[in-house]
Design an enzyme around this catalytic site. Structure first.
Site, short mmCIF file in Angstrom:
data_model
loop_
_atom_site.label_atom_id
_atom_site.label_comp_id
_atom_site.label_asym_id
_atom_site.label_seq_id
_atom_site.Cartn_x
_atom_site.Cartn_y
_atom_site.Cartn_z
N GLY A 12 0.75 -1.28 0.04
CA GLY A 12 0.09 0.12 0.12
C GLY A 12 0.93 1.01 0.10
N GLN A 13 0.21 2.44 0.09
CA GLN A 13 0.94 3.75 -0.20
C GLN A 13 1.82 3.89 1.23
N ASP A 14 1.19 3.56 2.32
CA ASP A 14 1.92 3.96 3.52
C ASP A 14 3.29 2.56 3.75
N LEU A 81 -0.36 -2.35 9.00
CA LEU A 81 -1.05 -1.19 7.92
C LEU A 81 -1.96 -1.78 7.11
N ALA A 82 -2.04 -3.42 6.99
CA ALA A 82 -3.15 -3.96 6.04
C ALA A 82 -4.36 -3.42 6.70
N ALA A 83 -5.37 -3.16 5.66
CA ALA A 83 -6.47 -2.71 5.80
C ALA A 83 -7.48 -2.54 4.63
N GLU A 128 -11.14 8.99 10.81
CA GLU A 128 -12.41 8.52 10.46
C GLU A 128 -13.00 7.94 11.95
N TYR A 150 -15.95 1.40 8.08
CA TYR A 150 -14.42 1.48 8.24
C TYR A 150 -14.18 2.03 9.54
N LYS A 154 -11.92 0.55 12.96
CA LYS A 154 -10.86 0.89 13.45
C LYS A 154 -10.80 1.40 14.94
N ARG A 185 -0.81 7.45 -3.81
CA ARG A 185 -2.25 7.33 -3.36
C ARG A 185 -2.90 6.48 -4.10
P1 NAP Z 1 -3.55 1.45 1.10
O1 NAP Z 1 -2.72 2.01 0.22
O2 NAP Z 1 -5.17 1.05 0.78
O3 NAP Z 1 -2.90 -0.01 1.64
C1 NAP Z 1 -3.58 -1.10 2.27
C2 NAP Z 1 -2.90 -2.48 1.98
O4 NAP Z 1 -3.42 -3.13 2.86
C3 NAP Z 1 -2.81 -2.76 0.74
O5 NAP Z 1 -1.34 -3.21 0.47
C4 NAP Z 1 -3.60 -3.99 0.82
O6 NAP Z 1 -3.19 -5.13 -0.16
C5 NAP Z 1 -3.60 -4.53 2.28
N1 NAP Z 1 -4.85 -5.38 2.40
C6 NAP Z 1 -6.05 -4.97 2.26
N2 NAP Z 1 -6.85 -6.06 2.54
C7 NAP Z 1 -5.95 -7.03 2.73
C8 NAP Z 1 -6.03 -8.26 3.30
N3 NAP Z 1 -7.51 -9.09 3.44
N4 NAP Z 1 -5.24 -9.09 3.83
C9 NAP Z 1 -3.77 -8.55 3.72
N5 NAP Z 1 -3.66 -7.52 3.18
C10 NAP Z 1 -4.66 -6.49 2.88
O7 NAP Z 1 -3.66 2.18 2.62
P2 NAP Z 1 -2.73 3.20 3.17
O8 NAP Z 1 -3.12 4.34 2.63
O9 NAP Z 1 -1.12 2.97 2.87
O10 NAP Z 1 -3.06 3.23 4.52
C11 NAP Z 1 -2.16 2.34 5.54
C12 NAP Z 1 -2.98 1.90 6.84
O11 NAP Z 1 -3.38 3.33 7.46
C13 NAP Z 1 -4.43 1.22 6.46
O12 NAP Z 1 -4.77 0.56 7.58
C14 NAP Z 1 -5.32 2.55 6.57
O13 NAP Z 1 -6.61 2.16 7.19
C15 NAP Z 1 -4.76 3.45 7.68
N6 NAP Z 1 -4.88 4.74 7.26
C16 NAP Z 1 -4.73 5.46 5.98
C17 NAP Z 1 -4.79 6.95 6.19
C18 NAP Z 1 -4.61 7.74 4.64
O14 NAP Z 1 -5.05 8.69 4.59
N7 NAP Z 1 -3.76 7.03 3.89
C19 NAP Z 1 -5.34 7.81 7.21
C20 NAP Z 1 -5.51 7.06 8.29
C21 NAP Z 1 -5.08 5.70 8.54
P3 NAP Z 1 -3.46 -4.99 -1.74
O15 NAP Z 1 -2.20 -4.28 -2.28
O16 NAP Z 1 -3.23 -6.43 -2.00
O17 NAP Z 1 -4.73 -4.38 -1.98
O1 F7E Z 2 -12.66 11.12 0.68
C1 F7E Z 2 -15.39 13.30 -0.75
C2 F7E Z 2 -15.70 11.86 0.10
O2 F7E Z 2 -11.97 8.57 -0.23
C3 F7E Z 2 -12.55 12.29 1.12
C4 F7E Z 2 -8.79 6.87 3.73
O3 F7E Z 2 -7.37 6.86 3.56
O4 F7E Z 2 -8.77 9.11 4.92
C5 F7E Z 2 -9.24 8.35 3.77
O5 F7E Z 2 -10.63 8.35 3.97
C6 F7E Z 2 -13.66 12.83 1.04
C7 F7E Z 2 -15.29 12.23 1.33
O6 F7E Z 2 -10.84 9.73 1.81
C8 F7E Z 2 -15.50 11.96 -4.09
O7 F7E Z 2 -17.12 12.01 0.12
C9 F7E Z 2 -16.26 13.59 -2.97
O8 F7E Z 2 -15.88 13.08 2.24
O9 F7E Z 2 -10.20 10.48 -0.58
P1 F7E Z 2 -11.42 9.91 0.38
P2 F7E Z 2 -11.49 9.45 3.27
O10 F7E Z 2 -12.79 8.79 3.11
O11 F7E Z 2 -11.42 10.58 3.90
C10 F7E Z 2 -8.97 8.35 6.23
C11 F7E Z 2 -8.11 9.14 7.16
C12 F7E Z 2 -8.66 6.98 6.18
O12 F7E Z 2 -8.32 6.31 7.31
C13 F7E Z 2 -9.11 6.27 5.02
O13 F7E Z 2 -8.49 4.85 5.00
O14 F7E Z 2 -14.19 13.20 -0.44
N1 F7E Z 2 -15.77 12.79 -2.13
N2 F7E Z 2 -16.10 12.98 -4.39
C14 F7E Z 2 -15.07 11.73 -2.87
N3 F7E Z 2 -14.53 10.67 -2.75
C15 F7E Z 2 -14.09 9.74 -3.47
N4 F7E Z 2 -13.20 8.68 -3.02
N5 F7E Z 2 -14.47 9.89 -4.62
C16 F7E Z 2 -15.14 10.92 -5.10
O15 F7E Z 2 -15.51 11.03 -6.23
#
Ligand code: NAP
Ligand code: F7E
Length: 338
Positions: A12-14, A81-83, A128, A150, A154, A185
């Site tokens: 994943g990204q992180d 980080l898997a999710a 979230e 979601y 969490k 991303r």
């Molecule tokens: P991401 O890009 O969606 O990466 C998530 C990873 O989890 C992917 O590599 C995915 O595998 C893996 N995964 C999903 N389902 C799985 C399963 N059933 N078994 C094993 N692996 C699985 O997310 P990220 O942005 O890097 O975020 C990393 C973590 O931080 C996540 O837990 C997310 O919920 C949390 N988080 C993210 C943000 C944010 O803004 N980015 C903010 C707060 C918290 P595949 O590559 O195979 O799909």
């Molecule tokens: O949506 C609005 C949508 O999907 C942001 C994940 O990394 O951050 C992420 O969750 C906002 C929402 O991220 C579209 O309704 C409008 O209000 O980019 P998002 P998220 O839902 O904030 C948190 C911290 C995590 O933990 C999560 O894993 O944007 N929005 N129009 C849209 N969103 C998407 N995706 N697509 C649209 O067309």
């Protein structure tokens, strides 16, 4: 001897940025991934670190698999980080989301509880969890009020980590990270979608994009800054949970305006609600329209962090502002077309 780390969600990204960061700190990095994924856009390859990581096939929902892998590697640190991280999909797949994000963590914590070796765990919590909190800015004392499966998954995991820390003295903590973005991303998230599709429009590869709620506000930071905060949390002696964010927030519409400014697309907005449109003033044509398809059954409208505790205790603060993030993401997107 090198410290050993196991990262779940390495693809994943992180996971990718964290792996790169920990390699720079001389860790031996083990990356857990699921074998059946599609790795066309392999982020580890994009960061040039694919060959430096030992990849391990792990079924995070299978206790025997988690037990085997952790006991074989004997890591000093685990970053979970898997999710299933896409909030919109969690409404369609609540059970899968809770299985992946909540139950899998119990496997890791149980193995840690029974391990003779001291292992430190970082859990990926999220803004979230606060849902539509009425607080203007959110700190570690703000109540949770999750607004999606979601968010609920969490919150459950967050409490599990606290429970195992208090009840069994496990060395574990959660980082409550606000949205963080980067060129790596996932395509489904709104920042990447906007940048990709606006760049496609600019390059005559697309005529129009559709979005949902453009009035939601988010506190957007830069993923490489945030993985450093994860590591810092695991280096302190008395583990604790921290809010990680920039302390600033912008609406999706403001994000679009900033992106168009950087891409030199002259725009104006017309209409209201579902009829709101973004017009390209050069062509006089609509380039963004609103579609109900992208609305969620329940959305989180406003998220802004107060990251003071991280500043005080971890000496961590976000380094990259939103304009700089937009520039990096746009430049990367444009170069991918060349
Ligand atoms: P991401 O890009 O969606 O990466 C998530 C990873 O989890 C992917 O590599 C995915 O595998 C893996 N995964 C999903 N389902 C799985 C399963 N059933 N078994 C094993 N692996 C699985 O997310 P990220 O942005 O890097 O975020 C990393 C973590 O931080 C996540 O837990 C997310 O919920 C949390 N988080 C993210 C943000 C944010 O803004 N980015 C903010 C707060 C918290 P595949 O590559 O195979 O799909
Ligand atoms: O949506 C609005 C949508 O999907 C942001 C994940 O990394 O951050 C992420 O969750 C906002 C929402 O991220 C579209 O309704 C409008 O209000 O980019 P998002 P998220 O839902 O904030 C948190 C911290 C995590 O933990 C999560 O894993 O944007 N929005 N129009 C849209 N969103 C998407 N995706 N697509 C649209 O067309």
């Amino acid at each position: 001897m090198k410290k050993k780390v196991l990262i779940t969600g390495i693809m994943g990204q992180d996971g990718a940025y964290l792996a790169k960061f920990l390699l720079s700190k001389k860790y031996k990095v083990y990356g857990a991934y699921r074998r059946n994924s599609n790795y066309e856009n392999n982020r580890l390859r994009r960061l040039g670190i694919e060959d430096k990581i030992e990849l391990i096939d792990l079924e995070i929902n299978e206790f025997t698999s988690v037990n085997y892998v952790i006991n074989k590697i004997k890591p000093d640190e685990i970053y979970n980080l898997a999710a299933m991280s896409f909030v919109a999909s969690s409404f369609d797949q609540p059970l899968y989301t809770i299985n992946t994000n909540f139950f899998a963590l119990i496997n890791i914590l149980e193995v840690m509880k029974n391990s003779k070796k001291k292992i430190s765990l970082y859990q990926a919590s999220t803004s979230e969890m606060f849902g539509n909190s009425t607080k203007k800015s959110i700190n570690e004392n703000t109540n949770f009020d999750p607004a999606s499966p979601y968010g609920i998954s969490k919150v459950g995991s967050h409490y599990l980590v606290r429970l195992y820390r208090k009840a069994y003295n496990l060395d574990c903590c959660s980082g409550i990270l606000f949205n963080h973005e980067s060129p790596l991303r996932g395509e489904e998230f709104v920042t990447k979608k906007i940048i990709r599709q606006l760049c496609e429009i600019l390059n005559n590869k697309r005529k129009i994009m559709y979005l949902g709620n453009i009035y939601a506000k988010r506190d957007w930071g830069f993923a490489p800054d945030y993985v450093e905060a994860m590591w810092k949390m695991l280096q302190i002696k008395n583990k604790d949970d921290f809010i990680i964010g920039t302390g600033k927030c912008y609406s999706i519409k403001e994000f679009i305006n900033k992106t168009c400014k950087y891409l030199k697309i002259n725009i104006k907005w017309t209409g209201k609600g579902i009829n709101e449109k973004c017009i390209n003033l050069n062509s006089n044509k609509a380039i963004i329209k609103i579609s109900k398809k992208f609305y969620r059954p329940l959305d989180v409208n406003h998220l802004k962090s107060n990251p003071l505790k991280a500043k005080k205790i971890l000496n961590w603060a976000a380094k990259t502002n939103l304009s700089a993030i937009i520039k990096k993401m746009c430049d990367d997107q444009i170069s991918s077309f060349n």
